[in-house]
Each structure stands twice: as C-alpha cells, then as structure tokens.
Design an enzyme around this catalytic site. Structure first.
Site, PDB file in Angstrom:
ATOM      1  N   SER A  58       0.839  -1.191   0.000  1.00 41.04           N
ATOM      2  CA  SER A  58       0.000   0.000   0.000  1.00 41.04           C
ATOM      3  C   SER A  58       0.876   1.244   0.000  1.00 41.04           C
ATOM      4  O   SER A  58       1.912   1.292   0.678  1.00 41.04           O
ATOM      5  CB  SER A  58      -0.882   0.031   1.247  1.00 41.04           C
ATOM      6  OG  SER A  58      -1.731  -1.078   1.317  1.00 41.04           O
ATOM      7  N   HIS A 153     -10.835  -3.681  -4.050  1.00 41.44           N
ATOM      8  CA  HIS A 153     -10.811  -4.717  -5.080  1.00 41.44           C
ATOM      9  C   HIS A 153     -12.148  -4.813  -5.821  1.00 41.44           C
ATOM     10  O   HIS A 153     -12.823  -3.819  -6.059  1.00 41.44           O
ATOM     11  CB  HIS A 153     -10.417  -6.073  -4.469  1.00 41.44           C
ATOM     12  CG  HIS A 153      -9.075  -6.088  -3.790  1.00 41.44           C
ATOM     13  ND1 HIS A 153      -7.988  -5.391  -4.272  1.00 41.44           N
ATOM     14  CD2 HIS A 153      -8.652  -6.715  -2.672  1.00 41.44           C
ATOM     15  CE1 HIS A 153      -6.946  -5.609  -3.476  1.00 41.44           C
ATOM     16  NE2 HIS A 153      -7.317  -6.391  -2.499  1.00 41.44           N
TER      17      HIS A 153
END
Length: 282
Positions: A58, A153
């Site tokens: 991330s 996602h």
C-alpha cells in the site's frame, strides 16, 4: 529474484509475462502470493527477515519502509474512479461513533478513509475499527456484525449482491478535494540491490505491463487461476479499472498524487513525514 504480490487480477495481469519468462532479459521470478495487508507487514519487517527483493504494498506504508526500499515508477495501482467504498446495510447512515470494518490499518484505503472522516464526520471520527480480511467485510456488514465496511478490489462491482448500499466513495472525495488520481498500491524493491538492478527491475515491470496490453488473452489462464473463483467478467472489470497509464509510468500526476496523499496524511499526524528525496527513483 523473489517477489510478492497479490493473487488479484490486476497484479497477475501485470506480472504474467515476467513471471512466465516472456520478458526478454528480465531476471527469473520466484513468486509469493500474499494479500496486500500481509506484504505491508513483510515490508515493515525489512528485507533481511523476508528475503524478498520486490513487493506490492500500500502507498500508505511507504513512510515506514523507504529507508530500505525504493518506490518503482511503474507496476502499481493508481487511477481515477477506482477508490475504496464505504458500505452499509441501510442508506444514509451516520458513522459517527459506529463500528467500521477495514482491510488493514496500514492500507491506503484506510488512510483515505481517515482523511474522508476528518472532513465529513461530526468530530471527525467513527467508533471502533475492526480489521477483517477484505473478503469477509461485506458478509460482516450484511449480517450486522459491524455497522459499515471499507471495501476494496472487486467489491466495487459486487456489493449489490449482498444487499448493501454505498455510503461514500473515498476516491470521489480524494479527487474532488485534490484533482489528483487515487494512489492505491505501489511496487517497491530493495535499495541494496543497487541502481543498475533497480532500473532493470523497473524496465522488466514496465515491459510486462505493455506485453499484457498487447496480448490480453495470454495472461487470462494465470489471472483466472488465481482469481479465487471470480467471475471472468468481474476479473476483466477489475483489470480495466486498476491497470492503466499510471501502471506503465507514474508520471508527473502519479508522483504528485503519492506525494500529496502522504504529505496531507503526515500533516494530520497519520503517518511519519517523508524526507525530501524519499520518492526519488535511482
């Protein structure tokens, strides 16, 4: 070369050509599949413990790891209209003081959520934060175990199947307040590999992306093998959303987005401040 990335369609699409030895002159890859919350933790513990050379992480974790890892200018996930969503069972819920499930406290999704909450919620805060694997968040919201869930996602395309409502889009808030693309996932590599190796890695990743675009069907078996029984149409949507021009090259707007996110987060006390050359690539 040891690499770790997620089994999600965007990552398998990007790295298919390289992982299968089709990128000319690129080092062979030894691939470990791991969700991004796991690779974030691996990166924080450092390369000496993991032995990994390249990881997908991330962007929110960069301030903690850039002493030992360099940000690659390609291979990651940024974009527009692709931000994390906050979902609830009923529309229009006020999240002040409520319980919210998130995929990771070091995820970019959670960082974007905290910036959104500071701007939009009374007193700037929710109640309890519960960390759950991303595929368990929507069932938990549906079943009333939590008041809301922050999803990432392919959940962008499937949350209606759970009877859930979109309360807010973290990407819309980010784009509206900054005008910049949304930084989500980064590719990092060990600085100790040296300048020449880092440039070789970046070029291999960039070539792998372009080869995937040139022949999308070549990657399909690899994508679907690891897509966790995802509908092929959803996998295609996932790739179309998260693999774009910023995947091939961050460019000026991409770097501005990453710097803007981490600078603002540091000003809010959410992450450590970046050094002046922390994002520079050799």
């Amino acid at each position: 070369m040891r690499i770790a990335y997620s089994p999600c369609p965007n990552d398998t699409f990007v790295f298919d050509a390289w992982a299968h030895g089709r990128v000319p002159g690129a080092p062979a890859l030894d691939v470990t599949f791991a969700d991004i919350d796991i690779t974030n933790g691996i990166a924080e513990r450092g390369p000496a413990e993991s032995g990994l050379d390249v990881l997908k992480v991330s962007y929110a974790v960069l301030p903690y790891v850039l002493d030992e890892y360099a940000l690659l200018p390609c291979g990651g996930a940024l974009g527009r209209g692709c931000g994390p969503l906050v979902l609830t069972r009923e529309p229009g819920v006020d999240l002040t003081g409520k319980t919210v499930a998130v995929p990771s406290e070091k995820s970019t999704a959670y960082l974007l959520f905290r910036l959104w909450a500071a701007d939009t919620l009374r007193d700037g805060g929710v109640g309890e934060i519960v960390v759950l694997p991303f595929d368990q968040i929507m069932p938990a919201v549906r079943d009333g175990k939590v008041d809301a869930g922050l999803v990432i996602h392919e959940a962008r395309f499937t949350y209606q199947n759970y009877g859930l409502h979109r309360l807010a889009d973290m990407g819309e808030h980010w784009e509206a307040t900054t005008g910049l693309p949304i930084p989500l996932g980064a590719i990092i590599a060990r600085r100790s590999l040296g300048t020449a190796a880092l440039r070789r890695i970046a070029e291999a990743a960039r070539t792998s992306v372009r080869m995937a675009w040139d022949d999308p069907e070549a990657s399909r078996p690899y994508v679907l093998e690891h897509a966790q029984e995802m509908d092929p149409a959803v996998a295609d949507q996932h790739i179309g959303l998260y693999v774009n021009e910023f995947t091939a090259d961050l460019g000026e707007d991409g770097y501005a987005a990453v710097c803007g996110l981490l600078t603002r987060a540091a000003a809010e006390g959410l992450v450590p401040p970046l050094g002046p050359d922390a994002l520079s690539f050799p």
